[in-house]
Design a protein around this motif. Structure first.
Motif, PDB file in Angstrom:
ATOM      1  N   ILE A  63      40.827 -44.147  83.196  1.00 18.10           N
ATOM      2  CA  ILE A  63      39.418 -44.398  83.485  1.00 18.10           C
ATOM      3  C   ILE A  63      38.827 -43.153  84.146  1.00 18.10           C
ATOM      4  CG2 ILE A  63      37.782 -45.816  84.775  1.00 18.10           C
ATOM      5  CD1 ILE A  63      39.777 -48.110  84.579  1.00 18.10           C
ATOM      6  N   GLY A 152      40.402 -48.508  94.815  1.00 14.81           N
ATOM      7  CA  GLY A 152      40.804 -49.474  93.802  1.00 14.81           C
ATOM      8  C   GLY A 152      39.660 -50.233  93.159  1.00 14.81           C
ATOM      9  N   GLN A 153      38.414 -49.720  93.296  1.00 18.08           N
ATOM     10  CA  GLN A 153      37.265 -50.396  92.727  1.00 18.08           C
ATOM     11  C   GLN A 153      36.334 -49.394  92.043  1.00 18.08           C
ATOM     12  OE1 GLN A 153      35.740 -53.839  94.810  1.00 18.08           O
ATOM     13  NE2 GLN A 153      37.055 -53.414  96.558  1.00 18.08           N
ATOM     14  N   TYR A 154      35.376 -49.944  91.257  1.00 18.76           N
ATOM     15  CA  TYR A 154      34.455 -49.104  90.496  1.00 18.76           C
ATOM     16  C   TYR A 154      33.029 -49.621  90.634  1.00 18.76           C
ATOM     17  CZ  TYR A 154      38.855 -47.717  88.340  1.00 18.76           C
ATOM     18  OH  TYR A 154      40.142 -47.273  88.151  1.00 18.76           O
ATOM     19  N   ARG A 175      39.967 -52.928  90.231  1.00 19.34           N
ATOM     20  CA  ARG A 175      40.779 -52.394  89.141  1.00 19.34           C
ATOM     21  C   ARG A 175      41.548 -53.496  88.421  1.00 19.34           C
ATOM     22  NH1 ARG A 175      42.585 -51.182  85.197  1.00 19.34           N
ATOM     23  NH2 ARG A 175      43.656 -49.297  84.512  1.00 19.34           N
ATOM     24  N   ASN A 176      42.000 -54.512  89.157  1.00 22.77           N
ATOM     25  CA  ASN A 176      42.799 -55.558  88.514  1.00 22.77           C
ATOM     26  C   ASN A 176      41.979 -56.483  87.619  1.00 22.77           C
ATOM     27  OD1 ASN A 176      41.471 -57.194  90.383  1.00 22.77           O
ATOM     28  ND2 ASN A 176      43.281 -57.639  91.588  1.00 22.77           N
ATOM     29  N   VAL A 178      39.914 -55.046  85.331  1.00 23.48           N
ATOM     30  CA  VAL A 178      39.628 -54.222  84.165  1.00 23.48           C
ATOM     31  C   VAL A 178      40.666 -54.453  83.074  1.00 23.48           C
ATOM     32  CG1 VAL A 178      39.314 -51.867  83.309  1.00 23.48           C
ATOM     33  CG2 VAL A 178      38.522 -52.474  85.605  1.00 23.48           C
TER      34      VAL A 178
END
Length: 214
Positions: A63, A152-154, A175-176, A178
């Protein structure tokens, strides 16, 4: 009268079924481990992805800034009562500061390249804001007191800014959640060549200055 051995019958049946069975096993393995077919639902990624368009979400693809991802929005968007897949573009990576000023998006104080959408849609990005202001304005349920994207995030946005329900309204995507990075193939939908580039390769020129973003 001889009917032949049971083993002979089994061998004959196996000779008919082994190839289709192998194809099925490979297909299941591919969709479970490598890529998942996904249908775009709604206009939030126009003009680059159309409603009903078929795309593939590659689970192991890296990503980047500008990557288009598929994620399970249940538990992310508080308005959802069940699982639903969203397709959005990654604007902010973990640790990034994301701001907007008069339609220009800045990541870590650098203006990003938004040539994949019209000036009109750029101006629909929501005016002047930073992450903390967005959180307060739209009542984010988590991470509502930060100026940077958490670990760990977007932070994601749809290309059709004026209609997209995205991180501006519900906050960050873990992230988990995605499923993978979107790739478009010529046989999967109605995207133009420019649209395919804007989905598959635009991340290489994420910032206005050009050059690779990663």
């Amino acid at each position: 009268m001889s009917y032949g051995s049971p083993w002979g019958t089994i061998k004959k049946i196996w000779s008919w079924v082994w190839m289709p069975l192998l194809v099925i096993i490979i297909a299941i393995g591919f969709t479970q481990l490598v890529a998942k077919p996904t249908t775009v639902d709604g206009p939030s990624m126009e003009p680059n992805l159309k409603n009903g368009e078929k795309v593939w979400a590659f689970k192991t693809a890296p990503i980047h800034h500008g990557s288009v991802i598929v994620f399970n929005a249940y538990g992310v968007d508080p308005e959802l009562a069940s699982e639903k897949l969203y397709v959005k573009r990654v604007i902010g990576m973990p640790g990034d500061k994301v701001t907007s000023s008069q339609g220009t998006i800045y990541v870590n104080d650098r203006p990003i390249n938004q040539s994949y959408i019209s000036k009109k849609e750029q101006n629909k990005s929501g005016g002047n804001w930073d992450l903390k202001k967005l959180a307060k304005k739209n009542d984010w349920k988590t991470n509502n007191d930060t100026l940077t994207v958490p670990k760990g995030q977007y932070f994601v946005m749809g290309d059709h800014r004026s209609v997209s329900n995205d991180s501006r309204y519900f906050g960050f995507v873990p992230r988990n959640k995605v499923l993978g990075v979107v790739k478009v193939f010529w046989w999967t939908g109605n995207t133009t060549e420019q649209g395919k580039y804007n989905i598959d390769k635009q991340w290489k020129h994420f910032y206005q200055a050009g050059g690779q973003s990663e």
